[in-house]
Design a protein around this motif. Structure first.
Motif, mmCIF file in Angstrom:
data_model
loop_
_atom_site.group_PDB
_atom_site.id
_atom_site.type_symbol
_atom_site.label_atom_id
_atom_site.label_comp_id
_atom_site.label_asym_id
_atom_site.label_seq_id
_atom_site.Cartn_x
_atom_site.Cartn_y
_atom_site.Cartn_z
ATOM 1 N N TRP A 108 -5.156 -7.194 -17.602
ATOM 2 C CA TRP A 108 -4.596 -6.608 -16.382
ATOM 3 C C TRP A 108 -5.165 -7.254 -15.129
ATOM 4 C CZ3 TRP A 108 -3.521 -0.678 -16.087
ATOM 5 C CH2 TRP A 108 -2.678 -0.318 -17.127
ATOM 6 N N ALA A 109 -4.301 -7.523 -14.169
ATOM 7 C CA ALA A 109 -4.719 -7.916 -12.823
ATOM 8 C C ALA A 109 -4.456 -6.703 -11.930
ATOM 9 C CB ALA A 109 -3.927 -9.130 -12.335
ATOM 10 N N LEU A 110 -5.528 -6.004 -11.560
ATOM 11 C CA LEU A 110 -5.359 -4.695 -10.921
ATOM 12 C C LEU A 110 -4.826 -4.783 -9.497
ATOM 13 C CD1 LEU A 110 -8.380 -2.692 -12.327
ATOM 14 C CD2 LEU A 110 -5.965 -2.448 -12.851
ATOM 15 N N GLY A 111 -4.975 -5.927 -8.844
ATOM 16 C CA GLY A 111 -4.343 -6.087 -7.539
ATOM 17 C C GLY A 111 -2.829 -6.085 -7.669
ATOM 18 N N TYR A 112 -2.336 -6.705 -8.752
ATOM 19 C CA TYR A 112 -0.896 -6.661 -8.996
ATOM 20 C C TYR A 112 -0.456 -5.240 -9.342
ATOM 21 C CZ TYR A 112 3.634 -7.181 -11.139
ATOM 22 O OH TYR A 112 4.957 -7.014 -11.449
ATOM 23 N N TYR A 113 -1.242 -4.562 -10.129
ATOM 24 C CA TYR A 113 -0.947 -3.174 -10.502
ATOM 25 C C TYR A 113 -0.699 -2.315 -9.262
ATOM 26 C CZ TYR A 113 -2.912 1.500 -11.795
ATOM 27 O OH TYR A 113 -3.183 2.830 -11.949
ATOM 28 N N LEU A 114 -1.594 -2.409 -8.280
ATOM 29 C CA LEU A 114 -1.442 -1.615 -7.063
ATOM 30 C C LEU A 114 -0.310 -2.135 -6.186
ATOM 31 C CD1 LEU A 114 -5.231 -1.183 -6.200
ATOM 32 C CD2 LEU A 114 -3.662 0.622 -6.942
ATOM 33 N N SER A 115 -0.201 -3.456 -6.072
ATOM 34 C CA SER A 115 0.847 -4.030 -5.244
ATOM 35 C C SER A 115 2.228 -3.666 -5.766
ATOM 36 C CB SER A 115 0.688 -5.550 -5.184
ATOM 37 O OG SER A 115 1.636 -6.131 -4.324
ATOM 38 N N HIS A 116 2.384 -3.679 -7.090
ATOM 39 C CA HIS A 116 3.663 -3.358 -7.712
ATOM 40 C C HIS A 116 4.020 -1.889 -7.495
ATOM 41 C CE1 HIS A 116 6.429 -3.811 -11.425
ATOM 42 N NE2 HIS A 116 6.600 -2.589 -10.972
ATOM 43 N N VAL A 117 3.119 -0.979 -7.881
ATOM 44 C CA VAL A 117 3.404 0.457 -7.784
ATOM 45 C C VAL A 117 3.658 0.869 -6.333
ATOM 46 C CG1 VAL A 117 2.407 2.756 -8.047
ATOM 47 C CG2 VAL A 117 2.207 1.114 -9.894
ATOM 48 N N CYS A 118 2.777 0.424 -5.438
ATOM 49 C CA CYS A 118 2.902 0.830 -4.036
ATOM 50 C C CYS A 118 4.007 0.063 -3.323
ATOM 51 C CB CYS A 118 1.570 0.635 -3.315
ATOM 52 S SG CYS A 118 0.207 1.577 -4.041
ATOM 53 N N GLY A 119 4.159 -1.222 -3.668
ATOM 54 C CA GLY A 119 5.202 -2.013 -3.028
ATOM 55 C C GLY A 119 6.590 -1.540 -3.381
ATOM 56 N N ASP A 120 6.782 -1.051 -4.613
ATOM 57 C CA ASP A 120 8.094 -0.559 -5.013
ATOM 58 C C ASP A 120 8.545 0.647 -4.205
ATOM 59 O OD1 ASP A 120 8.724 -2.434 -6.839
ATOM 60 O OD2 ASP A 120 8.445 -1.197 -8.605
ATOM 61 N N MET A 121 7.621 1.312 -3.557
ATOM 62 C CA MET A 121 7.983 2.486 -2.767
ATOM 63 C C MET A 121 8.697 2.094 -1.470
ATOM 64 S SD MET A 121 4.628 4.884 -3.234
ATOM 65 C CE MET A 121 5.098 6.458 -3.933
ATOM 66 N N GLY A 122 8.463 0.870 -1.004
ATOM 67 C CA GLY A 122 9.075 0.465 0.250
ATOM 68 C C GLY A 122 8.695 1.425 1.363
ATOM 69 N N LYS A 123 9.694 1.897 2.094
ATOM 70 C CA LYS A 123 9.450 2.846 3.190
ATOM 71 C C LYS A 123 9.206 4.262 2.670
ATOM 72 C CE LYS A 123 9.945 -0.246 6.372
ATOM 73 N NZ LYS A 123 8.772 -0.725 7.129
ATOM 74 N N ASN A 124 9.323 4.473 1.358
ATOM 75 C CA ASN A 124 9.012 5.777 0.781
ATOM 76 C C ASN A 124 7.518 5.942 0.494
ATOM 77 O OD1 ASN A 124 11.622 7.126 0.433
ATOM 78 N ND2 ASN A 124 12.109 5.388 -0.880
ATOM 79 N N ARG A 125 6.724 4.927 0.809
ATOM 80 C CA ARG A 125 5.275 5.058 0.614
ATOM 81 C C ARG A 125 4.754 6.189 1.495
ATOM 82 N NH1 ARG A 125 0.635 2.665 2.637
ATOM 83 N NH2 ARG A 125 1.860 1.525 4.198
ATOM 84 N N PRO A 126 4.037 7.172 0.915
ATOM 85 C CA PRO A 126 3.647 8.358 1.696
ATOM 86 C C PRO A 126 2.552 8.035 2.710
ATOM 87 C CG PRO A 126 2.645 8.434 -0.478
ATOM 88 C CD PRO A 126 3.581 7.244 -0.481
ATOM 89 N N SER A 127 2.473 8.857 3.721
ATOM 90 C CA SER A 127 1.420 8.708 4.726
ATOM 91 C C SER A 127 0.120 9.312 4.201
ATOM 92 C CB SER A 127 1.819 9.416 6.023
ATOM 93 O OG SER A 127 1.886 10.825 5.803
ATOM 94 N N VAL A 128 -0.983 8.942 4.837
ATOM 95 C CA VAL A 128 -2.274 9.529 4.475
ATOM 96 C C VAL A 128 -2.255 11.032 4.711
ATOM 97 C CG1 VAL A 128 -4.723 9.599 5.089
ATOM 98 C CG2 VAL A 128 -3.550 7.393 4.890
ATOM 99 N N GLU A 129 -1.652 11.454 5.809
ATOM 100 C CA GLU A 129 -1.594 12.885 6.115
ATOM 101 C C GLU A 129 -0.813 13.638 5.032
ATOM 102 O OE1 GLU A 129 -0.016 15.957 9.613
ATOM 103 O OE2 GLU A 129 0.460 13.811 9.717
ATOM 104 N N MET A 130 0.328 13.121 4.632
ATOM 105 C CA MET A 130 1.137 13.786 3.618
ATOM 106 C C MET A 130 0.382 13.870 2.289
ATOM 107 S SD MET A 130 4.860 12.651 2.088
ATOM 108 C CE MET A 130 5.633 12.708 3.711
ATOM 109 N N THR A 131 -0.250 12.756 1.900
ATOM 110 C CA THR A 131 -0.977 12.737 0.636
ATOM 111 C C THR A 131 -2.180 13.668 0.679
ATOM 112 O OG1 THR A 131 -0.274 10.468 0.241
ATOM 113 C CG2 THR A 131 -2.169 11.253 -1.012
#
Length: 501
Positions: free
Chosen positions: A362-385
């Motif tokens: 596993w390349a964990l930078g890709y893991y995070l980039s993929h999961v979070c990048g797929d959210m696009g503008k749906n990535r939640p804010s810090v406040e919401m999370t």
């Protein structure tokens, strides 16, 4: 002047070494070149290996060029036998050095040529998006980390997670990586260029876990390139990108479904669980929050390690091991509610909790980039999370999308990236009955827009290549995609007997 020139040359050379791949290209991009296989497993399989060259930002048609290994295993002269492209899970778990995965895939593909690609950012591609420091807190590598174990407040545990995600993101950015370009949309575009360069008109696709989501994305953008699709225990953006609190509460239903099977089959189970058994999971979580289960283990370095298991740890562990532990779940519930914690040694497997494991696939930078990048503008804010975590601390041990608020960059994906995928061709989805992540609920979601989808549920099984039956069913489907699959090897399997004493 010479010293200044030498200094500038050295800085420029260092910059090139840290960037994805040298910017200058004398040859066309994209392109495919024959190359050495990147693992001995591929060599043993007599794979035909290539390197695929693509721009990191293909829309700009300039800038850093990526190198992705491609392996084609097997050949067929039959015109109606399409090659099978595989999208791995993780995201980012490379199949190229994992013998068991390659064996299962070859069994599933049968007479079809099998095409493996380490997607952009994975361990065998250049650059590989590695974040080794994040491995220490990633609960996909080690079930019991300083994040998932108790002994800290939920806020302190989440800070460990958030700091690790920020550090990984910032490390990659400093290395010259455009993290917005490592997502399913770009993987789909890479895949279709590879398909074309290999000379294939149409392909069949298999995606496992998050790779099922990547297969879904490939269908979203290139449906005309696909003959048949297999979604094996899929985890796709259409559901995983919704607010995590909603997905968590929906997922929890599988635990009650498991207990409901027990009480409906056994009066002894009903008696052990008491009449309010539908509140059992929450009751155990609350009991462990009030009085955590604690045990000392000896590490592989000969040191004592105190482990604290609270409600977050319980929910996290149940999510990952339900398929292995569902038979003792009624006893866990009954005993803990009575204040008897002895069964938790077996449930948490405390004897095996003393070592740290690393997963070089596993390349964990890709893991995070993929999961979070797929959210696009749906990535939640810090406040919401933060508000969701205050409402339900157990989210700390749930899916990694909870981390994406701290990732720092939206993925460069189209607005329709989380829309339902429509496909008129034959498709198959496979689901473990005891898979909290990707149960038949995900197949039902696909069926809404893929009318020819067939779904198979494997009783008592969970996530991954749990049995040879899964490969057999995929192989039968790919041989005759338009026919009803024979799922008897799956449905004939009985559940394990319930452990009540």
């Amino acid at each position: 002047m010479r010293k200044q020139a030498a200094f500038l040359s050295a800085v420029w050379a260092a910059t090139l070494l840290s960037c994805p791949t040298a910017l200058a290209q004398d040859k066309p991009v994209p392109r495919l070149e024959k190359s050495e296989c990147v693992t001995d497993i591929l060599k043993a399989a007599e794979a035909e290996c290539h390197t695929f060259f693509a721009y990191e930002n293909r829309d700009a048609k300039s800038g850093p060029v990526l190198e992705l290994p491609v392996a084609v295993i097997g050949k067929s002269d039959q015109p109606n036998v399409r090659p099978v492209f595989y999208f791995p899970g993780g995201p980012g778990a490379s199949p190229m050095g994992r013998e068991a995965v390659v064996t299962n895939l070859r069994r599933a593909a049968g007479d079809h040529p099998l095409v493996l690609v380490d997607s952009r950012g994975m361990v065998h591609s250049k650059p590989a998006l590695t974040c080794p420091d994040f491995e220490v807190i990633s609960h996909y590598h080690n079930m019991f980390t300083n994040v998932t174990l108790g002994g800290r407040t939920p806020a302190d545990r989440m800070k460990l997670y958030a700091d690790g995600v920020r550090a990984c993101h910032d490390k990659l950015v400093r290395e010259g990586i455009d993290v917005s370009r490592y997502n399913e949309y770009e993987v789909a575009r890479d895949t279709d260029e590879i398909r074309e360069l290999l000379g294939y008109e149409k392909i069949d696709i298999i995606g496992t876990s998050t790779g099922g989501g990547t297969a879904n994305s490939y269908l979203r953008y290139f449906p005309e390139s696909v003959g048949a699709a297999v979604f094996a225990w899929p985890w796709f953006s259409e559901l995983r990108n919704r607010p995590l609190l909603d997905e968590y509460y929906t997922t929890k239903q599988i635990y009650l479904d498991t207990l409901s099977i027990c009480v409906s089959e056994s009066e002894g189970c009903r008696a052990a669980l008491s009449d309010d058994w539908m509140h059992s999971i929450e009751a155990v979580k609350n009991a462990l929050d009030e009085k955590p289960f604690e045990v000392t283990v000896r590490t592989d370095k000969g040191e004592d390690r105190r482990l604290v298991f609270d409600g977050v740890t319980f929910i996290h562990h149940l999510y990952l091991v339900l398929a292995d532990k569902y038979d003792i779940l009624p006893k866990v519930v009954a005993d803990v509610r009575q204040g008897n914690y002895e069964i938790l040694n077996q449930f948490f497997d405390t004897a095996g909790a003393s070592t740290f494991s690393s997963n070089p696939a596993w390349a964990l930078g890709y893991y995070l980039s993929h999961v979070c990048g797929d959210m696009g503008k749906n990535r939640p804010s810090v406040e919401m999370t933060t508000r969701m975590l205050e409402a339900e601390p157990a989210l700390i041990g749930f899916e990694p999308t909870v981390l994406c608020a701290w990732w720092g960059t939206d993925g460069a994906v189209p607005p329709q990236h989380s829309d339902p995928v429509k496909f008129d061709g034959p498709a198959l989805s496979l689901h473990g009955q005891m898979d909290p992540c990707c149960s038949i609920r995900w197949g039902h979601q696909l069926k809404r827009h893929i009318p020819k989808l067939q779904s198979v549920v494997f009783p008592g099984e969970g996530h991954g290549w749990a049995s040879e039956c899964r490969a057999e069913i995929i192989n039968a489907f790919l041989k005759s995609p338009g026919e009803e699959v024979d799922d008897s090897c799956a449905t004939s399997k009985p559940l394990k007997p319930w452990v009540l004493k």
